[in-house]
Design a protein around this motif. Structure first.
Motif, short mmCIF file in Angstrom:
data_model
loop_
_atom_site.label_atom_id
_atom_site.label_comp_id
_atom_site.label_asym_id
_atom_site.label_seq_id
_atom_site.Cartn_x
_atom_site.Cartn_y
_atom_site.Cartn_z
N SER A 191 0.85 -1.19 0.00
CA SER A 191 0.00 0.00 0.00
C SER A 191 0.89 1.24 0.00
O SER A 191 2.03 1.21 0.47
CB SER A 191 -0.92 0.01 1.23
N GLY A 192 0.38 2.33 -0.56
CA GLY A 192 1.15 3.57 -0.60
C GLY A 192 2.40 3.46 -1.45
O GLY A 192 3.39 4.16 -1.18
N LYS A 193 2.37 2.61 -2.47
CA LYS A 193 3.56 2.37 -3.29
C LYS A 193 4.06 3.67 -3.93
O LYS A 193 3.30 4.44 -4.49
CB LYS A 193 3.25 1.35 -4.38
N GLY A 194 5.37 3.89 -3.83
CA GLY A 194 5.97 5.07 -4.43
C GLY A 194 5.79 6.35 -3.64
O GLY A 194 6.14 7.44 -4.11
N THR A 195 5.24 6.23 -2.42
CA THR A 195 5.05 7.41 -1.57
C THR A 195 5.85 7.22 -0.28
O THR A 195 6.43 6.15 -0.02
CB THR A 195 3.56 7.61 -1.22
N SER A 196 5.83 8.25 0.55
CA SER A 196 6.53 8.18 1.83
C SER A 196 5.85 7.20 2.79
O SER A 196 6.43 6.82 3.81
CB SER A 196 6.60 9.57 2.47
N GLU A 197 4.61 6.81 2.47
CA GLU A 197 3.86 5.90 3.34
C GLU A 197 3.82 4.47 2.78
O GLU A 197 2.96 3.68 3.15
CB GLU A 197 2.43 6.42 3.52
N GLU A 198 4.75 4.15 1.89
CA GLU A 198 4.79 2.80 1.33
C GLU A 198 4.92 1.77 2.44
O GLU A 198 5.76 1.92 3.35
CB GLU A 198 5.96 2.66 0.35
N ASN A 199 4.10 0.72 2.39
CA ASN A 199 4.05 -0.22 3.50
C ASN A 199 3.76 -1.64 3.01
O ASN A 199 2.81 -1.85 2.25
CB ASN A 199 2.97 0.21 4.51
N LYS A 200 4.58 -2.59 3.42
CA LYS A 200 4.37 -4.00 3.13
C LYS A 200 4.13 -4.82 4.40
O LYS A 200 4.02 -6.05 4.34
CB LYS A 200 5.57 -4.59 2.38
N ASP A 201 4.05 -4.12 5.53
CA ASP A 201 3.89 -4.80 6.82
C ASP A 201 2.42 -5.10 7.07
O ASP A 201 1.70 -4.31 7.68
CB ASP A 201 4.47 -3.94 7.94
N ASN A 202 1.96 -6.24 6.58
CA ASN A 202 0.57 -6.64 6.80
C ASN A 202 0.51 -8.16 6.90
O ASN A 202 1.44 -8.87 6.51
CB ASN A 202 -0.34 -6.12 5.68
#
Length: 610
Positions: free
Chosen positions: A88-99
């Motif tokens: 989620s938030g790919k390519g942004t400062s909030e990119e997240n794969k922790d799920n």
């Protein structure tokens, strides 16, 4: 010169001329049949346009390779590992794969023998290193069955008396037919297969329509034209037809009218509908009627369009006698079809332009199949004013080396700042015999076709409870919040579809059936034989048992906790052992009910005081 000689000379001259004409005619015939020489622009346009359909047919009709024959004719094992990566938030400062989704792994171990219609799969869903759900599937001897974790027996069905089985289960028979069809697999070739005769008829039919509604002046030729083929410039010969908007609409209506009555096309639509019905997709209106109505509405829409001075052009380009590019150009946009890499690659590029926006869709298909390897790649991208909106990439590879086949499949879908990628690695080994093959027998299998309604419902209750337990355990690990968030990001849902599990509703019929099987045992001075029969009745619903002894360590009371589908065989064996040790005892049997479901949830077996 004597008259006789003059006559002979004239005969010789005439014969020579005839021979020349015959020779010239033969050469012309050869050139016409085997080359593009002497053919009109119209004929060549139709020839190279028709090659698009032949190539499409080749893509659907892949001859069996050595690799496919090996899998079809031999026993083999398959070990598949599937991992998903959600960002989620790919390519942004909030990119997240922790799920929690990214911590799950699906493992499928199979034993497959297609020649004997045998397919066994052990399916496990793991979170980190812990198994959270297990399932076994088997197709053997025309039986398809599943075995859930914690249950000793497979539950199977035959493809006969489906209506009876469905009635016993209390569901529509179509659901079982759909499940059967899904496990059989989908054969796209059978649905869309066109015979050689059908293709020739289609080519002749629509070529004739074009000829009858155009004139030779509408056709033209490009010699050594510079074209862009898969983003690379090259030269090719081209043939085109150019029509005014009025001519184009008139021709289009004629083609559409024929399409609405063409039995070859309508037959394929019937095939699609029949297949959809097998998969449980039904419609109040037949697909044929929907197709015809759509075309008729489109014709009416065309008739209502304003006619301007714009032109419509279709061009086909060839290299060495093979179509490599087809373009359709209108004032509203364009469509380009590129065929390259010796017909193994196809690129479709569609552009729609209005005053305010340009929408572009591209589809790339690459297919490289040899005797020992298969490589298929598909890439779809959607742009708006040059900015990518969505992309879908699918690849499937297999490579055979001796008795081993290594396969990999990946699916990546990206929209705005969200991406989901699913990767599956498959390791296949050809074997002479399976290690520890699973075979169905009376000891490990229950076939629903052989059961009555009451027996079927008891099994269904056990399976339902087991599934609910596994679902609850799964959503504890792979959280509903993460799943809902992912589905929302990709636009599949607007509101949460996975919610906290609500209490299971029980119908009055289910309640009466469940309770009546147990209340028969209520009473005083019941023997251990009565208790044994009670245990057999509740064996699939026994959750726990508490055994209470008095101060002298003599049996005083047994409390049985009841929950549909619990199936605690260890506790049943423990209670049976206690009963065997107290065969002379008598018991008073009472029961209590769950406040919500009103189902019996506890059974009290108490030895009366003497």
């Amino acid at each position: 010169m004597p008259k006789k000689k003059r006559k002979m000379i004239i005969i010789l001259i005439i014969t020579f001329i005839l021979l020349l004409l015959l020779l010239a005619g033969g050469v012309c015939a050869y050139l016409y049949i085997n080359t593009d020489m002497l053919k009109s622009n119209q004929t060549l346009f139709e020839k190279y346009l028709a090659q698009n359909f032949s190539i499409a047919k080749e893509y659907l009709e892949i001859n069996p390779t050595e690799l496919q024959n090996t899998l079809n004719q031999n026993k083999y094992t398959s070990n598949i590992t599937v991992k998903a990566t959600y960002t989620s938030g790919k390519g942004t400062s909030e990119e997240n794969k922790d799920n929690s989704i990214n911590k799950a792994t699906l493992n499928i171990n199979s034993q497959i023998d297609k020649t004997n219609n045998y397919d066994y799969k052990d399916i496990r869903l793991a979170y980190d290193t812990e198994d959270v759900a297990k399932l076994e599937y088997i197709n053997s001897n025309d039986l398809k069955g599943i075995r859930l974790d914690g249950i000793k027996q497979f539950v199977s069905i035959k493809n006969e008396d489906i209506e009876k089985v469905a009635g016993n289960l209390g569901i529509e028979s179509q659901y079982l037919k759909t499940a059967w069809a899904i496990t059989q697999g989908l054969n796209i070739k059978e649905i869309f297969n066109f015979t050689e005769e059908e293709i020739k008829n289609l080519q002749t039919t629509y070529s004739d329509i074009i000829k009858e509604n155009t004139n030779k002046d509408s056709y033209g030729k490009y010699s050594d034209a510079t074209i862009t083929l898969n983003n690379t410039q090259t030269t090719a010969n081209g043939y085109y037809i150019e029509l005014t908007k009025e001519q184009y609409y008139s021709l289009l209506i004629k083609v559409l009218e024929k399409l609405s009555t063409d039995e070859i096309i309508l037959g394929k639509i019937d095939n699609i509908e029949n297949t959809a019905k097998e998969y449980g997709v039904n419609s109040e209106e037949t697909y044929r009627d929907m197709y015809v109505n759509y075309i008729n509405n489109y014709i009416e829409e065309i008739k209502g369009k304003s006619i301007g001075n714009e032109t419509f052009r279709v061009s086909v380009y060839e290299q060495n006698g093979q179509t490599v590019k087809t373009t359709i150009e209108t004032d509203e946009g364009s469509l380009n079809i590129d065929i390259y890499n010796d017909k193994t690659s196809i690129k479709i590029d569609k552009i729609d332009t209005t005053e305010t926006v340009q929408k572009r869709q591209t589809l790339n298909i690459n297919q490289n199949i040899t005797n020992t390897s298969e490589k298929v790649e598909l890439e779809y991208m959607n742009y708006e004013n040059g900015v990518e909106q969505t992309s879908l990439k699918i690849s499937n590879n297999k490579e055979m080396q001796n008795n081993n086949i290594k396969g990999s499949t990946s699916i990546a879908y990206e929209i705005e700042n969200s991406k989901i990628e699913i990767k599956a690695d498959d390791y296949i080994k050809i074997v002479n015999e399976f290690d520890n093959p699973i075979e169905l027998s009376d000891e490990n299998n229950v076939t629903l076709n052989n059961l009555n309604q009451e027996q079927t419902q008891n099994i269904l209750n056990i399976l339902s409870q087991n599934v609910n337990d596994k679902k609850e355990k799964t959503t504890e690990k792979i959280t509903a919040d993460d799943i809902n968030s992912m589905l929302k990001d990709f636009g599949f849902i607007k509101e949460d579809v996975i919610k906290e599990q609500a209490p299971v509703e029980v119908t009055e019929t289910e309640r009466n059936r469940f309770n009546s099987n147990l209340t028969l045992f209520i009473g005083e001075q019941r023997s251990t034989d009565d208790i044994t029969r009670l245990l057999e009745t509740i064996q699939g619903d026994l959750k726990d048992a508490q055994i209470t002894n008095d101060e002298k360590d003599k049996l005083q009371e047994i409390t049985l906790d009841i929950e549909r589908g619990a199936n605690n065989t260890e506790k049943k064996d423990e209670v049976t052992q206690v009963l065997n040790e107290n065969k002379s005892k008598k018991f008073n049997i009472t029961m209590s009910y769950d406040e919500d479901t009103k189902l019996i949830n506890k059974i009290f077996l108490k030895i009366p005081e003497t």
